[in-house]
Scaffold this active site. Structure first.
Site, PDB file in Angstrom:
ATOM      1  N   TYR A 137     -56.086  -5.133  10.140  1.00 34.33           N
ATOM      2  CA  TYR A 137     -56.955  -6.247  10.516  1.00 34.33           C
ATOM      3  C   TYR A 137     -57.405  -6.229  11.976  1.00 34.33           C
ATOM      4  CZ  TYR A 137     -56.405  -8.851   6.118  1.00 34.33           C
ATOM      5  OH  TYR A 137     -56.445  -9.264   4.816  1.00 34.33           O
ATOM      6  N   LYS A 188     -44.029  -0.068   3.117  1.00 30.78           N
ATOM      7  CA  LYS A 188     -44.331   1.117   2.323  1.00 30.78           C
ATOM      8  C   LYS A 188     -43.867   2.340   3.125  1.00 30.78           C
ATOM      9  CE  LYS A 188     -46.049   3.144  -1.264  1.00 30.78           C
ATOM     10  NZ  LYS A 188     -45.442   3.072  -2.608  1.00 30.78           N
ATOM     11  N   ASP A 220     -45.063  -2.011  -3.693  1.00 28.71           N
ATOM     12  CA  ASP A 220     -45.404  -1.888  -5.119  1.00 28.71           C
ATOM     13  C   ASP A 220     -44.281  -2.459  -5.978  1.00 28.71           C
ATOM     14  OD1 ASP A 220     -43.885   0.228  -4.134  1.00 28.71           O
ATOM     15  OD2 ASP A 220     -44.872   1.773  -5.332  1.00 28.71           O
ATOM     16  N   ASP A 244     -51.137 -10.280   2.513  1.00 27.45           N
ATOM     17  CA  ASP A 244     -52.351 -10.858   1.928  1.00 27.45           C
ATOM     18  C   ASP A 244     -52.289 -10.729   0.408  1.00 27.45           C
ATOM     19  OD1 ASP A 244     -55.033 -11.873   1.799  1.00 27.45           O
ATOM     20  OD2 ASP A 244     -55.730  -9.807   1.519  1.00 27.45           O
ATOM     21  N   ASP A 248     -51.215 -13.713  -2.878  1.00 25.16           N
ATOM     22  CA  ASP A 248     -52.075 -14.134  -3.987  1.00 25.16           C
ATOM     23  C   ASP A 248     -51.265 -14.073  -5.285  1.00 25.16           C
ATOM     24  OD1 ASP A 248     -54.301 -14.544  -2.335  1.00 25.16           O
ATOM     25  OD2 ASP A 248     -55.684 -13.574  -3.734  1.00 25.16           O
TER      26      ASP A 248
END
Ligand code: IPM
Ligand code: MN
Length: 355
Positions: A137, A188, A220, A244, A248
């Site tokens: 970002y 990750k 994941d 992010d 959700d």
């Protein structure tokens, strides 16, 4: 009378409607407790941009430092280049005010709101701490030979030691305040070597918090476990992009986007509170959007300001309305108007605080 100064940015789409209700609830709590919230509205967003050509000037961001908190509705409009206003306003606030924590509680109030089989409030009660000022970002990158067949597009993922240390300090402190005393790092590191910086910083910080159980999941797998065994998570700390995405997913298991709120925080400084959902242009102006996420953003703001009684009353009001079915669900089109839902919660807040 204790007076707080609040900047209100209703923004685009359903933003103004849900913000009106969030402010209604804020005022209801304030009235019951003898507090005052002095609100200054800012028009920035799509309409303002289309009529003036102005996105979000630096002077306005500077002005924001003078408030006790910022309440934002939603930003984004299909008439405007993708992401332009979001970068200027949402990212503008996050980066320029250095709001390095994005706090996103995932709390299920009632089993009937959860799409997962056999999961209830005792299984879904976690808080995700999303890093908010680094990663993909930062905007470091660009285009080379744009528009040609040889075009190259690059955007760098940035992690800094200073950023990791302040993020993990916040995360361990928060984990310590929660009952379970468990902190899960989501990254990750198996594929993206840069996360090795995080692995080391997390381990080192953990030495100062021996009572906190440290856990780790690759992002994941974290998505998988969050659906299969959400009860494994309590406090979760993760990167900007992964946070992010993960939140959700989290919003869905707590009952939908209509219930997911967030705080963009720099501890001790002016911070910004917003629903996680976007501007949902297709619902705009129809009085159908669910204001509960914006109302829960107010709850987080009250909590941040140290107004615990008000914050608890707002949370209990929302939970109560969902539990007894006065508000049947968190989705748009649950049969109630945006304004009706705001009034229901306001009434319940006042009843909570009357006792
Ligand atoms: C969020 C949003 C923003 C983000 C967008 C609007 C830039 O999706 O707050 O989660 O990606 O952070
Ligand atoms: Mn998002």
């Amino acid at each position: 009378m204790k007076t707080y100064r609040i900047a209100v940015l209703p923004g685009d789409g359903i933003g103004p409607e849900v913000t009106t209700e969030a402010v209604r609830v804020l005022d209801a709590a304030a009235e019951s407790l003898g507090l005052a919230f002095e609100k200054t509205h800012y028009p920035h967003g799509a309409e303002h941009y289309l009529s003036t050509g102005e996105t979000f000037p630096d002077e306005v961001i500077e002005e924001m430092r003078g408030y006790d908190a910022i309440l934002l509705g939603a930003i984004g409009d299909p008439r405007i280049e993708v992401g332009m206003l979001e970068r200027a306003i949402i990212a503008g606030l996050r980066f320029q005010l250095d709001l390095y924590i994005n706090l996103r509680p995932i709390k299920l109030f009632d089993a009937k709101l959860c799409p997962l089989k056999d999961k209830g409030p005792e299984h879904v009660d976690m808080v995700v701490i999303r890093e908010n000022t680094e990663d993909l970002y930062t905007g470091i990158g660009g285009f080379f030979k744009k528009g040609t067949k040889d075009e190259v597009a690059m955007q760098e993922m940035i992690l800094t030691r200073r950023g990791a240390d302040r993020l993990f300090a916040y995360a361990f402190e928060l984990a310590e305040k929660r009952k379970r005393k468990k902190l899960t790092l989501v990254d990750k590191a198996n594929a993206v070597r840069a996360f090795d910086l995080w692995t080391r910083a997390f381990e080192e910080m953990g030495q100062d918090y021996p009572e906190i159980e440290r856990d780790h999941a690759y992002v994941d797998a974290a998505c998988m476990w969050m659906v299969k065994n959400p009860e494994w998570f309590d406090t979760v700390v993760t990167s900007n992009v992964f946070g992010d995405i993960l939140t959700d997913l989290g919003a869905m298991i707590q009952g939908g986007m209509g219930l997911a709120a967030s705080g963009n925080i720099h501890p001790g400084k002016v911070s910004m509170f917003e629903p996680i959902h976007g501007s949902a242009p297709k619902y705009a102006g129809k009085n159908v959007a669910n204001p509960l996420a914006a109302i829960l953003a107010v709850q987080m703001m009250l909590d941040y300001l140290g107004e615990d009684r008000a914050a608890t009353a707002v949370e209990n009001a929302v939970r109560g309305a969902l539990l007894d079915g006065e508000i049947p669900s968190a989705s748009a089109g649950n049969g109630l108007g945006t304004d009706e839902m705001g009034r229901i919660v306001s009434r319940r807040v006042q009843a909570e605080l009357a006792g």
